[in-house]
Write an enzyme that holds these catalytic residues in place. Sequence first.
Site, PDB file in Angstrom:
ATOM      1  N   HIS A  71     -51.492  12.100  34.974  1.00  0.00           N
ATOM      2  CA  HIS A  71     -50.519  13.038  34.388  1.00  0.00           C
ATOM      3  C   HIS A  71     -51.168  14.265  33.766  1.00  0.00           C
ATOM      4  O   HIS A  71     -50.489  15.180  33.316  1.00  0.00           O
ATOM      5  CB  HIS A  71     -49.636  12.328  33.352  1.00  0.00           C
ATOM      6  CG  HIS A  71     -50.331  11.965  32.073  1.00  0.00           C
ATOM      7  ND1 HIS A  71     -50.205  12.720  30.936  1.00  0.00           N
ATOM      8  CD2 HIS A  71     -51.163  10.944  31.755  1.00  0.00           C
ATOM      9  CE1 HIS A  71     -50.912  12.158  29.965  1.00  0.00           C
ATOM     10  NE2 HIS A  71     -51.503  11.080  30.433  1.00  0.00           N
TER      11      HIS A  71
ATOM     12  N   ASN B 256     -60.881  17.434  25.280  1.00  0.00           N
ATOM     13  CA  ASN B 256     -59.434  17.644  25.258  1.00  0.00           C
ATOM     14  C   ASN B 256     -58.978  18.615  24.183  1.00  0.00           C
ATOM     15  O   ASN B 256     -57.928  19.238  24.311  1.00  0.00           O
ATOM     16  CB  ASN B 256     -58.713  16.298  25.080  1.00  0.00           C
ATOM     17  CG  ASN B 256     -59.295  15.474  23.956  1.00  0.00           C
ATOM     18  OD1 ASN B 256     -60.492  15.182  23.939  1.00  0.00           O
ATOM     19  ND2 ASN B 256     -58.475  15.113  23.009  1.00  0.00           N
TER      20      ASN B 256
ATOM     21  N   CYS C 144     -52.870  12.126  20.823  1.00  0.00           N
ATOM     22  CA  CYS C 144     -52.980  10.768  20.295  1.00  0.00           C
ATOM     23  C   CYS C 144     -53.104  10.764  18.783  1.00  0.00           C
ATOM     24  O   CYS C 144     -52.837   9.775  18.137  1.00  0.00           O
ATOM     25  CB  CYS C 144     -54.196  10.087  20.903  1.00  0.00           C
ATOM     26  SG  CYS C 144     -54.195  10.248  22.680  1.00  0.00           S
TER      27      CYS C 144
ATOM     28  N   THR D  35     -56.661   5.604  29.184  1.00  0.00           N
ATOM     29  CA  THR D  35     -56.818   4.685  28.047  1.00  0.00           C
ATOM     30  C   THR D  35     -57.140   3.283  28.559  1.00  0.00           C
ATOM     31  O   THR D  35     -58.073   2.627  28.077  1.00  0.00           O
ATOM     32  CB  THR D  35     -55.533   4.662  27.189  1.00  0.00           C
ATOM     33  OG1 THR D  35     -55.300   5.991  26.704  1.00  0.00           O
ATOM     34  CG2 THR D  35     -55.666   3.717  26.006  1.00  0.00           C
TER      35      THR D  35
HETATM   36  N1  PMP Z   1     -59.378  10.875  27.584  1.00  0.00           N
HETATM   37  C1  PMP Z   1     -59.097  12.162  27.368  1.00  0.00           C
HETATM   38  C2  PMP Z   1     -60.201  13.155  27.339  1.00  0.00           C
HETATM   39  C3  PMP Z   1     -57.769  12.567  27.179  1.00  0.00           C
HETATM   40  O1  PMP Z   1     -57.500  13.856  26.943  1.00  0.00           O
HETATM   41  C4  PMP Z   1     -56.747  11.595  27.218  1.00  0.00           C
HETATM   42  C5  PMP Z   1     -55.292  11.999  27.000  1.00  0.00           C
HETATM   43  N2  PMP Z   1     -55.076  12.617  25.762  1.00  0.00           N
HETATM   44  C6  PMP Z   1     -57.093  10.269  27.448  1.00  0.00           C
HETATM   45  C7  PMP Z   1     -58.422   9.941  27.638  1.00  0.00           C
HETATM   46  C8  PMP Z   1     -56.062   9.183  27.518  1.00  0.00           C
HETATM   47  O2  PMP Z   1     -55.225   9.349  28.610  1.00  0.00           O
HETATM   48  P1  PMP Z   1     -53.881   8.500  28.753  1.00  0.00           P
HETATM   49  O3  PMP Z   1     -53.110   8.737  27.485  1.00  0.00           O
HETATM   50  O4  PMP Z   1     -53.219   9.060  29.944  1.00  0.00           O
HETATM   51  O5  PMP Z   1     -54.261   7.080  28.896  1.00  0.00           O
END
Ligand code: PMP
Length: 379
Positions: A198, A149, A322, A71
């Site tokens: 993670h 995702n 999210c 993010t």
């Molecule tokens: N990009 C993708 C494709 C994701 O799957 C995610 C996590 N859901 C993110 C960005 C964001 O990652 P983070 O929450 O670790 O910042």
Amino acid sequence: MPAYFDHNATTPLHPAAREAWLRASEKHWHNPSSLYREAGFTSQAMESARERLGDLLGVEPERIVFTSGATESNNTLFAGLAKCLPPDACVAISAIEHPSVREAARAWLGRARVIEIPVDAEGVVQPEVLKRVLVEQQPALVSLMAANNESGVLQPWPELLKLCREHGTRFHSDVAQWVGKLDAMALGTCDYLTGSGHKFGGPKGIGFLVLADEAEAFPLLHGGPQENSRRAGTENYPAIEAMVTALEAITPRLGEVERVQTTLRDAFAEQMKRDFPGLRVISEGAPRLWNTVLLVMPQHSNLKWLTRLSRVGFAISTGSACSSGKEGSSVVVQALGADWEELRRVVRVSGGWDTTEADWAALAEAFAEVSRGLDAPQE
Ligand code: PMP
């Protein structure tokens, strides 16, 4: 953790990463920017981790900036572009990007400067569609996630990257879901990459941004010279070490994992189709991540499925974490033209590197059991 089927949201810490984190925290807890000997050792260890990550991603280590996760990396990229690009330049993103790309691009550049590239019925960006966008709109940057995702769909990014090169357009890929599941060595040919530790057994709160060249400065966070003045704030060396160690631990296994897990995941999907006539698998005809299956259940809301499965010990998701908690939130299924009623029935199942045949069978059985409860006449 046999009942965990939400690896696309996050993964448990890999044992090697845990060990690496503990070792780094005990031995190299000093601030890498400080000037005494011990701090120098921490700094050296961190630079060695950067080199090792560079080797895994196929990029020069100087291009890597450690961040708190994908993010932050995505926001840093678009905030930087907002500063560097001429005011009338636009960027193009796919219709199925993660919100941290879509919303960051819109927030930093303004909605009018963000073009959406449509996907086909399977969720894939077709080269001729991208070509039209490149010719007609001349975006300064194209951002296409390597692996989605929600559906796990893989974009033919090497071909799309080549097209961008031919048109002199820079190419960014959010590789948060690709790295750790498929070999990452070729990704370094992209101009920009963003990812999170993670998602592949590393700790939370650590990630990376790969810039087009080492001299580029895209700071989102100001207030210090760390990361070559590209990201202020004391680096989290133990988390960096743990993230890189996790990726080193799983990378040699990926070929075998893909072979085994694809078979198990597909057998699960077939069982589900037999148990639930009318069930649909999103993007079933397209290349997908080996661990992911996005289902449109024939009946009942996704939150009902999720909560009932959770009660019997199984963790699944309604889509991306999210936006979870909101029924009918699948960006992917929306982009494929599904109606709101269908969106409410979307569930995502994402297995892990060591999910067994028995785990998948138990999940299918749990769906069947929950279904019997949901279908039973209510008193
Ligand atoms: N990009 C993708 C494709 C994701 O799957 C995610 C996590 N859901 C993110 C960005 C964001 O990652 P983070 O929450 O670790 O910042």
